[in-house]
Write a protein that holds these residues in place. Sequence first.
Motif, short mmCIF file in Angstrom:
data_model
loop_
_atom_site.label_atom_id
_atom_site.label_comp_id
_atom_site.label_asym_id
_atom_site.label_seq_id
_atom_site.Cartn_x
_atom_site.Cartn_y
_atom_site.Cartn_z
N GLU A 171 0.84 -1.20 0.00
CA GLU A 171 0.00 0.00 0.00
C GLU A 171 0.87 1.25 0.00
O GLU A 171 0.60 2.22 -0.72
N ALA A 172 1.93 1.25 0.81
CA ALA A 172 2.83 2.40 0.86
C ALA A 172 3.48 2.67 -0.49
O ALA A 172 3.52 3.81 -0.97
N MET A 173 3.96 1.62 -1.13
CA MET A 173 4.63 1.80 -2.42
C MET A 173 3.66 2.20 -3.51
O MET A 173 3.95 3.06 -4.35
N CYS A 230 7.87 -5.35 -1.02
CA CYS A 230 6.95 -5.18 -2.16
C CYS A 230 7.44 -6.05 -3.32
O CYS A 230 8.56 -5.90 -3.79
N ASP A 231 6.58 -6.95 -3.78
CA ASP A 231 6.97 -7.88 -4.84
C ASP A 231 6.72 -7.34 -6.25
O ASP A 231 7.06 -7.99 -7.23
N ASP A 232 6.10 -6.17 -6.35
CA ASP A 232 5.73 -5.63 -7.65
C ASP A 232 6.93 -4.89 -8.26
O ASP A 232 7.12 -3.69 -8.03
N LYS A 233 7.75 -5.59 -9.01
CA LYS A 233 8.96 -5.00 -9.58
C LYS A 233 8.65 -3.94 -10.63
O LYS A 233 9.40 -2.97 -10.80
N LYS A 234 7.53 -4.12 -11.34
CA LYS A 234 7.14 -3.12 -12.33
C LYS A 234 6.82 -1.80 -11.65
O LYS A 234 7.20 -0.73 -12.12
N LEU A 235 6.12 -1.88 -10.52
CA LEU A 235 5.79 -0.67 -9.75
C LEU A 235 7.07 0.02 -9.31
O LEU A 235 7.21 1.25 -9.46
N ILE A 236 8.00 -0.75 -8.75
CA ILE A 236 9.24 -0.17 -8.26
C ILE A 236 10.03 0.46 -9.40
O ILE A 236 10.62 1.53 -9.27
N GLY A 237 10.03 -0.18 -10.55
CA GLY A 237 10.73 0.35 -11.71
C GLY A 237 10.16 1.69 -12.15
O GLY A 237 10.91 2.63 -12.45
N GLU A 238 8.83 1.79 -12.21
CA GLU A 238 8.23 3.07 -12.60
C GLU A 238 8.49 4.14 -11.55
O GLU A 238 8.73 5.30 -11.89
N LEU A 239 8.44 3.75 -10.28
CA LEU A 239 8.70 4.71 -9.20
C LEU A 239 10.11 5.28 -9.32
O LEU A 239 10.32 6.51 -9.23
N ARG A 240 11.07 4.41 -9.57
CA ARG A 240 12.45 4.87 -9.71
C ARG A 240 12.62 5.76 -10.94
O ARG A 240 13.33 6.77 -10.90
N GLU A 241 11.96 5.40 -12.03
CA GLU A 241 12.07 6.20 -13.25
C GLU A 241 11.49 7.59 -13.05
O GLU A 241 12.09 8.60 -13.46
N ARG A 242 10.34 7.66 -12.40
CA ARG A 242 9.72 8.96 -12.15
C ARG A 242 10.57 9.79 -11.18
O ARG A 242 10.73 11.00 -11.36
N TYR A 243 11.10 9.12 -10.16
CA TYR A 243 11.95 9.85 -9.21
C TYR A 243 13.19 10.39 -9.90
O TYR A 243 13.60 11.53 -9.66
N SER A 244 13.79 9.60 -10.74
CA SER A 244 14.99 10.03 -11.45
C SER A 244 14.72 11.26 -12.30
O SER A 244 15.51 12.21 -12.32
#
Length: 362
Positions: A171-173, A230-244
């Motif tokens: 939920e946090a991610m 968090c097991d959702d690697k796609k979510l983490i990938g998009e989060l990192r891309e947007r943060y970058s």
Amino acid sequence: MQIKQTDLKAAADRVYRYLMFSGPESWGGHEWAEWAMDRNRWDWNPGVGLIAAADYGALCGARGMIQAVEVWTERNLGGSEKIKVINSLAPYAMFPLLYRQTGNRFYKDKAEEMAFWLIKEAPRTKNGAFEHTVTESASFSEQVWADTVFMAILFLARTARLTGSKVLAEEAMSQTLLHLRMLQDEETGLLFHGWNEKTGDWMSAARWNRANAWNAAGVPMIAEEAGELCDDKKLIGELRERYSRMAEALVRCQNESGLWPTVLDRPHFYEETSGSAGIACGLYKAARAGWIPAELALASADRAVAAVLTQVREDGAVLGVSGGTPVLASVEAYDHVPTFPTLYGQGLVLLLFLEKLRMTGR
């Protein structure tokens, strides 16, 4: 500019002391001064300050600093029962650290209770984002604010790590990514202050300094706490891309002085210290986590540290901090928000200094 570690530690100590122990005689005469520096309230403003004080105490291994935070919590906890809103969750972000430091089961149980209230009962907008709610008598129906990421989602992520809860972590991610999706300007990479789901717009569409700072600092803190659960690697990938993209845009907006203007795409607006500190803190954290290249972040953040140091008064008060700011009616209005010392300003500067100290080995 080479910053001596001893000078930085001395400045951090002064900022901490002013945050925790200053009195009205040093707060200045502004009509908002008491709101800005009164520690005896359960709300986001003292919450941000106390988050930084607790983290600083843990970094220094200073039991007295942790005890001071405990005393504040015991004295003000009754206020937490009066209202449950996004902004009143900020102080709970200290509870996982307090539990680890003291072993007092109350901190863990209360954090878990409030985390599940947040994900089960807190108001949401039509698209599922946490609606920004405040302790004052004001309603922002269907509004998403950048502030929520630091005030509530950071607490949720810390509690996820404390309890090992995948439910809380995911939920946090997902809330963090949802906020970035709704607030990020696709053209510049910067974040707008707020989004109105009802009207489908960013209201005044201000790319506000401190809104970006809440996320610049908050997102890597959230990912550090909840990312591994968090097991959702796609979510983490998009989060990192947007943060970058946001980080790159922020570095481009930095003024020659080392600070950032209070509205990021208006370089002639006044420079604001608390948001500048939060942005630089986030750059350090993201570089340390490998989210952004060190060569992008460190020179910018180091310039900011040097500039922020000049804003710390001899008694530890941080100058150039804009007052509490809802989403304003126009971009121009942000340039007229008055500045004075605040608890959240002290907190963001302390978080910046402790992150720099952490990187250089204290």
